[in-house]
Write an enzyme that holds these catalytic residues in place. Structure first.
Site, PDB file in Angstrom:
ATOM      1  N   ASP A  54       0.818  -1.215   0.000  1.00 19.53           N
ATOM      2  CA  ASP A  54       0.000   0.000   0.000  1.00 19.53           C
ATOM      3  C   ASP A  54       0.859   1.274   0.000  1.00 19.53           C
ATOM      4  O   ASP A  54       1.837   1.367   0.741  1.00 19.53           O
ATOM      5  CB  ASP A  54      -0.872   0.069   1.271  1.00 19.53           C
ATOM      6  CG  ASP A  54      -1.791  -1.132   1.434  1.00 19.53           C
ATOM      7  OD1 ASP A  54      -1.407  -2.236   1.019  1.00 19.53           O
ATOM      8  OD2 ASP A  54      -2.888  -0.953   1.987  1.00 19.53           O
ATOM      9  N   HIS A  63      -1.104   4.497  -0.555  1.00 22.16           N
ATOM     10  CA  HIS A  63      -2.125   5.389   0.018  1.00 22.16           C
ATOM     11  C   HIS A  63      -1.836   6.895  -0.047  1.00 22.16           C
ATOM     12  O   HIS A  63      -1.876   7.598   0.965  1.00 22.16           O
ATOM     13  CB  HIS A  63      -2.380   5.011   1.482  1.00 22.16           C
ATOM     14  CG  HIS A  63      -3.382   3.901   1.642  1.00 22.16           C
ATOM     15  ND1 HIS A  63      -4.637   3.949   1.098  1.00 22.16           N
ATOM     16  CD2 HIS A  63      -3.299   2.699   2.272  1.00 22.16           C
ATOM     17  CE1 HIS A  63      -5.289   2.836   1.384  1.00 22.16           C
ATOM     18  NE2 HIS A  63      -4.506   2.054   2.092  1.00 22.16           N
ATOM     19  N   ASP A  73      -4.051  -0.252  -3.435  1.00 19.67           N
ATOM     20  CA  ASP A  73      -4.229   0.835  -2.464  1.00 19.67           C
ATOM     21  C   ASP A  73      -3.213   1.964  -2.679  1.00 19.67           C
ATOM     22  O   ASP A  73      -2.458   2.343  -1.782  1.00 19.67           O
ATOM     23  CB  ASP A  73      -4.179   0.315  -1.016  1.00 19.67           C
ATOM     24  CG  ASP A  73      -5.498  -0.343  -0.614  1.00 19.67           C
ATOM     25  OD1 ASP A  73      -6.328  -0.583  -1.503  1.00 19.67           O
ATOM     26  OD2 ASP A  73      -5.702  -0.607   0.584  1.00 19.67           O
ATOM     27  N   ASP A  80      -6.371   7.262  -1.636  1.00 18.34           N
ATOM     28  CA  ASP A  80      -7.122   7.427  -0.386  1.00 18.34           C
ATOM     29  C   ASP A  80      -6.198   7.631   0.808  1.00 18.34           C
ATOM     30  O   ASP A  80      -5.082   7.113   0.844  1.00 18.34           O
ATOM     31  CB  ASP A  80      -8.039   6.233  -0.092  1.00 18.34           C
ATOM     32  CG  ASP A  80      -9.324   6.279  -0.912  1.00 18.34           C
ATOM     33  OD1 ASP A  80      -9.688   7.379  -1.350  1.00 18.34           O
ATOM     34  OD2 ASP A  80      -9.952   5.224  -1.085  1.00 18.34           O
ATOM     35  N   ARG A  81      -6.705   8.348   1.776  1.00 17.08           N
ATOM     36  CA  ARG A  81      -6.039   8.619   3.058  1.00 17.08           C
ATOM     37  C   ARG A  81      -4.926   9.655   2.970  1.00 17.08           C
ATOM     38  O   ARG A  81      -4.998  10.665   3.627  1.00 17.08           O
ATOM     39  CB  ARG A  81      -5.475   7.353   3.688  1.00 17.08           C
ATOM     40  CG  ARG A  81      -6.542   6.357   3.998  1.00 17.08           C
ATOM     41  CD  ARG A  81      -5.966   5.227   4.826  1.00 17.08           C
ATOM     42  NE  ARG A  81      -6.974   4.230   5.085  1.00 17.08           N
ATOM     43  CZ  ARG A  81      -7.925   4.363   5.977  1.00 17.08           C
ATOM     44  NH1 ARG A  81      -7.976   5.435   6.721  1.00 17.08           N
ATOM     45  NH2 ARG A  81      -8.829   3.442   6.123  1.00 17.08           N
ATOM     46  N   ASN A 140      -8.470  -2.795  -2.539  1.00 12.83           N
ATOM     47  CA  ASN A 140      -9.859  -2.502  -2.190  1.00 12.83           C
ATOM     48  C   ASN A 140     -10.151  -1.001  -2.214  1.00 12.83           C
ATOM     49  O   ASN A 140     -11.300  -0.589  -2.228  1.00 12.83           O
ATOM     50  CB  ASN A 140     -10.217  -3.091  -0.811  1.00 12.83           C
ATOM     51  CG  ASN A 140      -9.378  -2.512   0.295  1.00 12.83           C
ATOM     52  OD1 ASN A 140      -8.152  -2.459   0.198  1.00 12.83           O
ATOM     53  ND2 ASN A 140     -10.016  -2.052   1.362  1.00 12.83           N
ATOM     54  N   HIS A 141      -9.099  -0.178  -2.256  1.00 12.19           N
ATOM     55  CA  HIS A 141      -9.319   1.272  -2.334  1.00 12.19           C
ATOM     56  C   HIS A 141      -9.404   1.794  -3.762  1.00 12.19           C
ATOM     57  O   HIS A 141      -9.675   2.974  -3.956  1.00 12.19           O
ATOM     58  CB  HIS A 141      -8.249   2.033  -1.555  1.00 12.19           C
ATOM     59  CG  HIS A 141      -8.592   2.125  -0.090  1.00 12.19           C
ATOM     60  ND1 HIS A 141      -9.339   3.156   0.438  1.00 12.19           N
ATOM     61  CD2 HIS A 141      -8.342   1.282   0.927  1.00 12.19           C
ATOM     62  CE1 HIS A 141      -9.512   2.960   1.729  1.00 12.19           C
ATOM     63  NE2 HIS A 141      -8.914   1.824   2.049  1.00 12.19           N
ATOM     64  N   HIS A 192      -3.792  -8.168  -3.464  1.00  9.75           N
ATOM     65  CA  HIS A 192      -3.836  -7.150  -2.418  1.00  9.75           C
ATOM     66  C   HIS A 192      -4.319  -7.688  -1.075  1.00  9.75           C
ATOM     67  O   HIS A 192      -3.706  -7.448  -0.039  1.00  9.75           O
ATOM     68  CB  HIS A 192      -4.724  -5.982  -2.849  1.00  9.75           C
ATOM     69  CG  HIS A 192      -4.819  -4.912  -1.810  1.00  9.75           C
ATOM     70  ND1 HIS A 192      -3.780  -4.052  -1.552  1.00  9.75           N
ATOM     71  CD2 HIS A 192      -5.795  -4.610  -0.922  1.00  9.75           C
ATOM     72  CE1 HIS A 192      -4.131  -3.252  -0.561  1.00  9.75           C
ATOM     73  NE2 HIS A 192      -5.345  -3.564  -0.160  1.00  9.75           N
ATOM     74  N   ARG A 205     -13.169  -6.823   9.370  1.00 11.37           N
ATOM     75  CA  ARG A 205     -13.557  -5.650   8.583  1.00 11.37           C
ATOM     76  C   ARG A 205     -15.026  -5.657   8.196  1.00 11.37           C
ATOM     77  O   ARG A 205     -15.545  -4.649   7.715  1.00 11.37           O
ATOM     78  CB  ARG A 205     -12.760  -5.604   7.281  1.00 11.37           C
ATOM     79  CG  ARG A 205     -11.280  -5.549   7.450  1.00 11.37           C
ATOM     80  CD  ARG A 205     -10.610  -5.643   6.085  1.00 11.37           C
ATOM     81  NE  ARG A 205      -9.191  -5.894   6.204  1.00 11.37           N
ATOM     82  CZ  ARG A 205      -8.255  -4.950   6.095  1.00 11.37           C
ATOM     83  NH1 ARG A 205      -8.589  -3.718   5.865  1.00 11.37           N
ATOM     84  NH2 ARG A 205      -6.981  -5.275   6.203  1.00 11.37           N
ATOM     85  N   HIS A 219      -2.378  -4.738   2.306  1.00 11.93           N
ATOM     86  CA  HIS A 219      -3.711  -4.519   2.888  1.00 11.93           C
ATOM     87  C   HIS A 219      -3.737  -4.277   4.395  1.00 11.93           C
ATOM     88  O   HIS A 219      -4.712  -3.769   4.923  1.00 11.93           O
ATOM     89  CB  HIS A 219      -4.560  -5.753   2.533  1.00 11.93           C
ATOM     90  CG  HIS A 219      -6.040  -5.627   2.719  1.00 11.93           C
ATOM     91  ND1 HIS A 219      -6.754  -4.482   2.443  1.00 11.93           N
ATOM     92  CD2 HIS A 219      -6.964  -6.540   3.132  1.00 11.93           C
ATOM     93  CE1 HIS A 219      -8.038  -4.714   2.672  1.00 11.93           C
ATOM     94  NE2 HIS A 219      -8.189  -5.939   3.100  1.00 11.93           N
TER      95      HIS A 219
HETATM   96 MN   LIG Z   1      -6.377  -2.487   1.485  1.00 15.95          MN
END
Ligand SMILES: [Mn+2]
Length: 491
Positions: free
Chosen positions: A229, A231, A258, A261-262, A290-291, A339, A387, A414
């Site tokens: 990730d 991010h 990923d 995001d963030r 997943n992002h 991922h 989750r 992840h």
């Molecule tokens: Mn993830």
């Protein structure tokens, strides 16, 4: 003192000790320990709605939305008049994208506490999303979705005279362009929208020609770098290239999802990665996380960032491109990278992965969902996901999957890890995470892995965060940092 009294006193002191420790953990943001202590308190008294509700908050903070939802639900089973329970359940459902269920609970909170401004705001926000989704569904069923690409006239987009930033050369990404663009981004300048569109349209074309399971062969002397990730941590991405060399035909990379995001610089990260994909299509690999999905981008900042820096239309195009990102990659028929992780059911084969129709938002269950969402667990078997999406899989699940598919091990990302990586399931399940000091607060290291064709043995490289907090301050104040946009709310 009688023996009975002694037992009661020691039990009470343990009991209150536990609770004091819980509160200390909350004030220190040590949610892992708060979870531990509330779990201990619940073992002593399992009918206390407040403990469930507080542990639910700690789970929300650590993004275990599935567990958070279960605890909030339990708190309400114990005391259906416990308003905080409704609030927590709403927050959990909101984070899981279950907006209708969230709205119902926010309604309850607002009805009981009409003067609570924060609750009213959350209610209105949630109501807006529910209506918007209903509207989107209504239009979607009316016409087959057209691509944004068809409505763009990139050729005729003009680049204003006062723009002195990087431009593609004859419509092509070159190494010079990449270097200029990375420097340009480093100074927090905006790439011209024409160039951004050129990259997006071209990368959509390249990605859409790839299979859902990409298979590559490394020769004896060749090496690939696998990153987890990122991010939106652009300055940390640049640091990876500084430490490990720029991508090239002889320095191949695989970024394991990923990307966005963030972090505040998701656009910079993703445009840089897409640029390298165009420059070295066979030696620079990207997998979907997943992002790279609409729901996540709406909640964790990327959609807002694209709309603030460019337009809603450009976000639509990003969404189309993300749907074409491959889901897994197999190296020398021995190492499988994805991922999230493995599957909710045994028996999934590489052939099943090749056949996945991936050009869509991921479904709620099945192999495509699992590849993006699942996590390993230490105990054998499978359990419900912390989750609230997909599952957790144990070492026996990994073993059976590898056996059936004649693989050596899997590499996934992840999950943030203190050391940047983690080796589990007797070396058969490796996690790699490349966003150091995640969200400017986790204090974790980042890592990447070298794999050589000669032995396919993972070699770990760790690194620490560059100082990005200064850079992200201005955006932070604008509310663009997704650590601010994050749906985890304090009540
Ligand atoms: Mn993830």
């Amino acid at each position: 003192m009688s023996l009975n009294a002694l037992i009661i006193v020691s039990a009470l002191s343990f009991y209150f000790g536990v609770i004091v420790q819980c509160d200390v953990c909350f004030s220190d943001k040590d949610y892992e320990n708060a979870i531990k202590y509330y779990s201990e308190a619940l073992e002593l008294n399992s009918s206390n709605a407040i403990y469930y509700s507080n542990r639910s908050l700690a789970y929300l903070r650590t993004e275990c939305y599935g567990y958070a939802l279960a605890d909030a639900t339990k708190a309400l089973e114990i005391d259906k008049n416990y308003i905080k329970g409704y609030y927590r359940r709403a927050t959990s459902n909101m984070a899981l994208g279950k907006f209708k269920a969230a709205l119902k609970d926010y309604e309850t909170v607002v009805r009981v506490r009409p003067n609570d401004k924060d609750a009213r705001m959350k209610y209105q926000e949630c109501n807006k999303i529910v209506k918007q989704k209903a509207f989107e569904r209504a239009i979607a069923s009316d016409e087959i979705k057209k691509s944004v690409v068809d409505s763009l006239d990139i050729e005729n987009m003009t680049i204003e005279d006062d723009y002195d930033g990087p431009k593609l050369e004859d419509g092509k990404v070159t190494l010079t362009f990449m270097k200029e663009m990375m420097d340009w981004f480093k100074d927090q300048k905006k790439l011209h929208r024409k160039c951004a569109y050129q990259i997006l349209v071209q990368v959509k074309d390249v990605l859409s020609k790839l299979p859902s399971l990409v298979e590559i062969t490394l020769k004896e002397a060749e090496k690939i770098t696998i990153c987890g990730d990122t991010h939106g941590q652009y300055y940390d991405l640049l640091n990876i290239f500084k430490l490990n060399g720029l991508p090239s035909e002889t320095n191949p990379y695989l970024f394991n999802g990923d990307f966005v995001d963030r972090g505040s610089f998701s656009l910079e990260v993703i445009l840089t990665l897409f640029g390298f994909k165009l420059l070295y299509p066979d030696n620079f690999h990207l997998l979907r996380g997943n992002h790279e999905t609409d729901n996540m981008n709406q909640m964790y900042g990327f959609e807002g960032e694209v709309k603030a820096k460019y337009t809603a239309q450009m976000f639509q195009l990003f969404s189309e491109v993300f749907q074409w990102l491959p889901l897994a990659q197999c190296i020398n028929s021995k190492v499988l990278v994805m991922h999230g992780g493995l599957f909710s059911e045994d028996g999934v084969t590489l052939e099943d992965l090749r056949k996945i129709e991936r050009n869509r938002q991921p479904p709620d269950s099945g192999p495509m969902c699992d590849l993006l969402w699942s996590d390993p667990q230490p105990q054998n078997g499978r359990s419900v996901s912390k989750r609230g999406v997909s599952c957790q899989f144990g070492p026996d699940v990994t073993e059976r999957f590898l056996d059936q598919n004649k693989l050596d091990y899997i590499v996934r990302s992840h999950e943030v890890k203190a050391e940047g990586y983690e080796v589990t399931h007797s070396g058969k399940c490796i996690t790699v995470f490349s966003a150091p000091n995640y969200c400017d607060q986790m204090g974790n290291k980042g890592a990447y892995i070298h794999l050589r064709g000669s032995d396919l043995k993972p070699e770990f490289h760790q690194f620490t965060a560059v100082v990005s907090i200064l850079y992200s301050k201005s955006l932070y104040l604008l509310g663009l940092s997704s650590c601010v946009v994050s749906p985890i709310w304090l009540w």
